[in-house]
Design a protein around this motif. Sequence first.
Motif, short mmCIF file in Angstrom:
data_model
loop_
_atom_site.label_atom_id
_atom_site.label_comp_id
_atom_site.label_asym_id
_atom_site.label_seq_id
_atom_site.Cartn_x
_atom_site.Cartn_y
_atom_site.Cartn_z
N ALA A 1 -18.20 -17.11 11.31
CA ALA A 1 -17.31 -16.05 12.05
C ALA A 1 -16.35 -15.48 11.11
O ALA A 1 -15.62 -14.66 11.55
N ASN A 2 -16.00 -16.22 10.11
CA ASN A 2 -14.70 -16.08 9.36
C ASN A 2 -14.76 -15.47 8.01
O ASN A 2 -14.03 -15.21 7.20
N THR A 3 -16.09 -15.30 7.58
CA THR A 3 -16.34 -15.02 6.21
C THR A 3 -17.55 -13.92 6.26
O THR A 3 -18.17 -13.82 7.17
N GLN A 4 -17.82 -13.29 4.92
CA GLN A 4 -19.20 -12.51 4.83
C GLN A 4 -20.17 -13.27 3.99
O GLN A 4 -20.91 -12.69 3.42
N GLU A 5 -20.01 -14.62 3.93
CA GLU A 5 -20.80 -15.34 2.93
C GLU A 5 -22.35 -15.37 3.73
O GLU A 5 -22.51 -15.35 4.82
N GLY B 1 -25.94 -7.40 8.63
CA GLY B 1 -25.00 -7.74 9.52
C GLY B 1 -25.13 -9.25 10.03
O GLY B 1 -24.43 -9.73 10.58
N ARG B 2 -26.31 -9.87 9.37
CA ARG B 2 -26.51 -11.33 9.72
C ARG B 2 -26.33 -11.89 8.56
O ARG B 2 -26.40 -11.43 7.26
N LYS B 3 -26.06 -13.16 8.53
CA LYS B 3 -25.91 -13.91 7.36
C LYS B 3 -26.31 -15.33 7.08
O LYS B 3 -26.08 -16.17 6.08
#
Length: 442
Positions: free
Chosen positions: A247-251, A304-306
Amino acid sequence: MLKHALGYAMRPGPNLFSITIILFLVKDSLSRSVESADYDFEEAHVGLIISPVVSSNEVRQIEVYWRNPNFRSGDVIALFASDPSENVQPLWTYTPKTRNGIQKTRIEADFMPTENLTFQQQCLTHYVAWLRNGIIKKTNCLKTRPNWMHDRRHFLGPLRIRDVFLPGTHDSVAYSKIPGSIYDTLVTKYVITQDEDILSQLIYGVRYLDIRVGHYPNTEELWWGNHGFVQIRPLQTVINDVKTFLANTQEIVIFDIHEFPIGFGKNLSIHHKLVNYLEKELDEYIIPKSYGWSSNLDKIWSSGRKLIIGYDLQAIVATRNSVWTCVTHQWGNVRTVGDLYAHLNKIEARALRFINTVPRSAMAELTPNTWDVILDRLGGLRKMAEEININITTWYSTQWQHSANIVAVDFIKGSGIIETAIEWNEKRYQFAGNSTISPVRI
Ligand SMILES: *[C@@H]1O[C@H](CO)[C@@H](O)[C@H](O)[C@H]1NC(C)=O
Ligand SMILES: *[C@@H]1O[C@H](CO)[C@@H](O)[C@H](O)[C@H]1NC(C)=O
Ligand SMILES: *[C@@H]1O[C@H](CO)[C@@H](O)[C@H](O)[C@H]1NC(C)=O
């Protein structure tokens, strides 16, 4: 000047080195001889790790490790409590006598609560510097790497997971994050593999999680993270940490479920329930299997998913779109450093010849046999990890840095594998721009 050295160490980009040189010339009017001396540090590395060993007189001992093919006698490595550019006195100094090495400092790292970590890269407590003639040539610190992948998206984007050097933890859920020293029992000695919870592991830079799930129908939680038959903690705790991080990164994170040691029985109904539970909890992050391991990171980011969930059971992967074929674990089942070297050397050599799109994880740890555990012959997993983690770091920065994919270790902060992976992802990209790969001097 130190600020530039730090900037170079921390940020990627092919231009930084030249910017650093220009700044040297403009600000410090350095002579040619100093420039050539600085060339001595292009391949140099100095870093801090935290020993996993705990005893009545040792906990979280800071160790300094280095690699510098061009070291000179008289060079000094120094440990500082804060940024050495502020002219602080060192806590400890050492004169290296070899190109690669590691030294204990007898200085304890502060216990770092997970709440103190942020989603921005930070230097935590101690710093280390390499000095020549009293001038700082290279620095590093105990740092977090919460955004390292996405920060390097301009060159990681076109790659598949298979092509990236990724730091991982083995038995990621079997952690014990405790402030004081722990007096291990025979069981914890061979069950605990990590010192950091899942959220901290991810913030420190781990992107591959090795998960074992137990099904306990008579407990309220139902699903547990296990190490073999030992129930460690509710899977919900692990999932919550993964969600907080995502929720807090784009990793991009790989949540690879590898064993189902308890409570799954022979038929698939329990597996389907587990997948339903994962879907319910992680739905907004899960990348559908239809993307597949041949997708590059740009394609994954644009979804958009990680989160990639690997699942070690083909019958389930075949019928569920939320789980992927799991990463191939490459186990050596070895008990000595020499045998571990032979195992890793073999798999890394093979990786250069046979390219598979399914990623693989080098399982870089020693495996005790039953009698080793009963007789406590190898001294426990902490001692075993301490024995090999620096060797692994050295091997993966001097011999197998071009082939490495996922490398999973025990007690991740006791190794330099995170910074090694990040550094070599950058260098592989830089080398790819040249027609030949520079030979790496050891
Ligand atoms: C963690 O944060 C608390 C509250 O801000 C602070 O008092 C403490 O010193 C921090 N611990 C470390 C090791 O930095
Ligand atoms: C699978 O196991 C569940 C309970 O664990 C049971 O209800 C179900 O009938 C079984 N299915 C098959 C096909 O055996
Ligand atoms: C492992 O590392 C230690 C310390 O750097 C070194 O003395 C030893 O030779 C290494 N062992 C192997 C097999 O590379």
